[in-house]
Design a protein around this motif. Sequence first.
Motif, PDB file in Angstrom:
ATOM      1  N   GLU A  24       4.559   1.956   0.886  1.00  0.00           N
ATOM      2  CA  GLU A  24       3.820   0.910   1.552  1.00  0.00           C
ATOM      3  C   GLU A  24       3.241   1.628   2.763  1.00  0.00           C
ATOM      4  N   THR A  25       1.938   1.631   3.002  1.00  0.00           N
ATOM      5  CA  THR A  25       1.146   2.432   4.167  1.00  0.00           C
ATOM      6  C   THR A  25       0.475   1.314   5.017  1.00  0.00           C
ATOM      7  N   ARG A  26       0.373   1.978   6.219  1.00  0.00           N
ATOM      8  CA  ARG A  26      -0.539   0.927   7.420  1.00  0.00           C
ATOM      9  C   ARG A  26      -1.781   0.798   6.725  1.00  0.00           C
ATOM     10  N   GLU A  27      -2.400   1.796   6.205  1.00  0.00           N
ATOM     11  CA  GLU A  27      -3.815   1.762   6.006  1.00  0.00           C
ATOM     12  C   GLU A  27      -3.767   1.848   4.207  1.00  0.00           C
ATOM     13  N   PRO A  28      -4.893   1.366   3.611  1.00  0.00           N
ATOM     14  CA  PRO A  28      -4.985   1.971   2.078  1.00  0.00           C
ATOM     15  C   PRO A  28      -5.022   3.427   2.040  1.00  0.00           C
ATOM     16  N   SER A  29      -4.657   3.737   0.928  1.00  0.00           N
ATOM     17  CA  SER A  29      -4.852   5.317   0.638  1.00  0.00           C
ATOM     18  C   SER A  29      -5.442   5.439  -0.664  1.00  0.00           C
ATOM     19  N   PRO A  30      -6.918   5.386  -0.911  1.00  0.00           N
ATOM     20  CA  PRO A  30      -7.580   5.227  -1.892  1.00  0.00           C
ATOM     21  C   PRO A  30      -7.574   6.726  -2.768  1.00  0.00           C
ATOM     22  N   GLY A  31      -7.396   7.631  -2.164  1.00  0.00           N
ATOM     23  CA  GLY A  31      -7.351   9.176  -2.604  1.00  0.00           C
ATOM     24  C   GLY A  31      -6.194   9.351  -3.634  1.00  0.00           C
ATOM     25  N   LEU A  32      -4.819   8.646  -3.573  1.00  0.00           N
ATOM     26  CA  LEU A  32      -3.816   8.936  -4.273  1.00  0.00           C
ATOM     27  C   LEU A  32      -4.097   9.095  -5.648  1.00  0.00           C
ATOM     28  N   VAL A  33      -4.765   8.407  -6.337  1.00  0.00           N
ATOM     29  CA  VAL A  33      -5.141   8.472  -7.849  1.00  0.00           C
ATOM     30  C   VAL A  33      -5.542   9.764  -8.166  1.00  0.00           C
ATOM     31  N   LYS A  34      -6.364  10.587  -7.180  1.00  0.00           N
ATOM     32  CA  LYS A  34      -6.660  11.972  -7.510  1.00  0.00           C
ATOM     33  C   LYS A  34      -5.764  13.034  -7.235  1.00  0.00           C
ATOM     34  N   ILE A  35      -4.605  12.921  -6.632  1.00  0.00           N
ATOM     35  CA  ILE A  35      -3.810  13.933  -6.326  1.00  0.00           C
ATOM     36  C   ILE A  35      -3.138  14.384  -7.596  1.00  0.00           C
ATOM     37  N   PRO A  36      -3.110  15.681  -7.850  1.00  0.00           N
ATOM     38  CA  PRO A  36      -2.497  16.425  -8.968  1.00  0.00           C
ATOM     39  C   PRO A  36      -1.004  16.001  -8.940  1.00  0.00           C
ATOM     40  N   GLY A  37      -0.290  15.699 -10.162  1.00  0.00           N
ATOM     41  CA  GLY A  37       1.047  15.231 -10.057  1.00  0.00           C
ATOM     42  C   GLY A  37       1.285  13.848 -10.005  1.00  0.00           C
ATOM     43  N   VAL A  38       0.531  13.112  -9.958  1.00  0.00           N
ATOM     44  CA  VAL A  38       0.506  11.623  -9.637  1.00  0.00           C
ATOM     45  C   VAL A  38       0.328  10.791 -11.131  1.00  0.00           C
ATOM     46  N   HIS A  39       1.312   9.957 -11.524  1.00  0.00           N
ATOM     47  CA  HIS A  39       1.287   9.419 -12.778  1.00  0.00           C
ATOM     48  C   HIS A  39       1.356   7.966 -12.795  1.00  0.00           C
ATOM     49  N   ASN A  40       0.923   7.055 -13.717  1.00  0.00           N
ATOM     50  CA  ASN A  40       1.054   5.859 -13.952  1.00  0.00           C
ATOM     51  C   ASN A  40       1.229   4.800 -12.417  1.00  0.00           C
ATOM     52  N   LEU A  41       0.020   5.161 -11.867  1.00  0.00           N
ATOM     53  CA  LEU A  41      -0.220   4.636 -10.618  1.00  0.00           C
ATOM     54  C   LEU A  41      -0.505   3.018 -10.572  1.00  0.00           C
ATOM     55  N   GLN A  42       0.215   2.277  -9.856  1.00  0.00           N
ATOM     56  CA  GLN A  42       0.030   0.744  -9.873  1.00  0.00           C
ATOM     57  C   GLN A  42      -0.063   0.298  -8.308  1.00  0.00           C
ATOM     58  N   LYS A  43      -1.631  -0.084  -8.201  1.00  0.00           N
ATOM     59  CA  LYS A  43      -1.684  -0.200  -6.569  1.00  0.00           C
ATOM     60  C   LYS A  43      -1.707  -2.011  -6.325  1.00  0.00           C
ATOM     61  N   ASN A  44      -1.491  -2.345  -5.171  1.00  0.00           N
ATOM     62  CA  ASN A  44      -1.570  -3.578  -4.722  1.00  0.00           C
ATOM     63  C   ASN A  44      -1.474  -3.760  -3.450  1.00  0.00           C
ATOM     64  N   GLY A  45      -2.960  -3.603  -2.928  1.00  0.00           N
ATOM     65  CA  GLY A  45      -3.368  -3.754  -1.509  1.00  0.00           C
ATOM     66  C   GLY A  45      -2.898  -2.284  -0.955  1.00  0.00           C
ATOM     67  N   ARG A  46      -2.081  -2.496  -0.007  1.00  0.00           N
ATOM     68  CA  ARG A  46      -1.328  -1.034   0.600  1.00  0.00           C
ATOM     69  C   ARG A  46      -0.077  -0.475   0.198  1.00  0.00           C
ATOM     70  N   ALA A  47       0.407  -1.278  -0.921  1.00  0.00           N
ATOM     71  CA  ALA A  47       1.507  -0.887  -1.681  1.00  0.00           C
ATOM     72  C   ALA A  47       1.006   0.066  -2.778  1.00  0.00           C
ATOM     73  N   ALA A  48       1.932   0.736  -3.323  1.00  0.00           N
ATOM     74  CA  ALA A  48       1.618   1.640  -4.412  1.00  0.00           C
ATOM     75  C   ALA A  48       2.976   1.924  -4.958  1.00  0.00           C
ATOM     76  N   THR A  49       3.175   1.855  -6.486  1.00  0.00           N
ATOM     77  CA  THR A  49       4.265   2.570  -7.214  1.00  0.00           C
ATOM     78  C   THR A  49       3.871   3.412  -8.173  1.00  0.00           C
ATOM     79  N   PHE A  50       4.540   4.689  -8.255  1.00  0.00           N
ATOM     80  CA  PHE A  50       3.841   5.479  -9.220  1.00  0.00           C
ATOM     81  C   PHE A  50       4.865   6.694  -9.501  1.00  0.00           C
ATOM     82  N   GLN A  51       4.669   7.510 -10.309  1.00  0.00           N
ATOM     83  CA  GLN A  51       5.569   8.522 -10.714  1.00  0.00           C
ATOM     84  C   GLN A  51       4.734  10.008 -10.123  1.00  0.00           C
ATOM     85  N   VAL A  52       5.874  10.936  -9.812  1.00  0.00           N
ATOM     86  CA  VAL A  52       5.181  12.174  -9.314  1.00  0.00           C
ATOM     87  C   VAL A  52       5.972  13.253  -9.861  1.00  0.00           C
TER      88      VAL A  52
END
Length: 302
Positions: free
Chosen positions: A227-255
Amino acid sequence: MSVISAKGLTKNFGKFKALNGVNLEVDKGEVYGFIGPNGAGKSTTIRVLLGVLKATEGKAEIFGMDAWSEAVEIHKRIAYVPGDVNLWPNLTGGEVIDLFVKLRGGSQRRKREELIDRFKLDPSKKCRTYSKGNRQKVALVAAFSSEADLYILDEPTSGLDPLMERVFQECVKEAKNEGKSILLSSHILSEVERLCDKVGIIREGKMIESGTLEELRHLTRTQLHVETREPSPGLVKIPGVHNLQKNGRAATFQVDSEKLEDVISYLSSYGVLKLESAPPKLEDLFMRHYKGENSGPVGEGG
């Protein structure tokens, strides 16, 4: 010297290649987890090691002896438990245990009684009255009562309830502490992860991964919840990030483990309020090899 050494094992049944260049090494005092789905070649490999089947090509040795030509000598020092135990219907469980222990030349009466009690087995009943789970108990008590140097266990907890699985796991740990070696074929990945020093994954007759659990961890992904103070919109574009699920400022994913530092560095610029990580599991590694394959369910046999 390795207790089990198999190099380039190939086994053909007519035109079907059940094993294709299998390599397997088990050292003294080591628990080796052998995993794969139905039909992958686990049981065929074990039958070659036991001298029941002769390899088409390659070499298998146990205690430095040839698994096929010196099988009789080898069997004096090993205990084998299959995934589906067939017993003499008119003998009692206790009589079968005594027979197996006597065949191996051991007589640990106290150990036998202790194991019967731990596995909650009634040894006075005829084997024809036993459930599948009780037949497994007979084989396990006989195996762990004997003076074996090597235990070859092929889906040994099939039919056991969770409490009895725990007793089995304790027995494996005790055997290891005594310097015994164990080859454990299992489809229960949590069991393999809890017990084994090394793991080999077989698929369609080929070994696709092998090594210590630590050596294989780099092939798996770490689960993160952040969970971050501000939303992190570019997370989905980072190499190595998989199965991203976002809910506002919270994110669950595999890396991917090797990209973990890059991901943490990116997230830090958005103000990390909460970060939870779960270590990579053997199941994650296994599923990466089998996901999307029509290899059948993970289970007994092979």
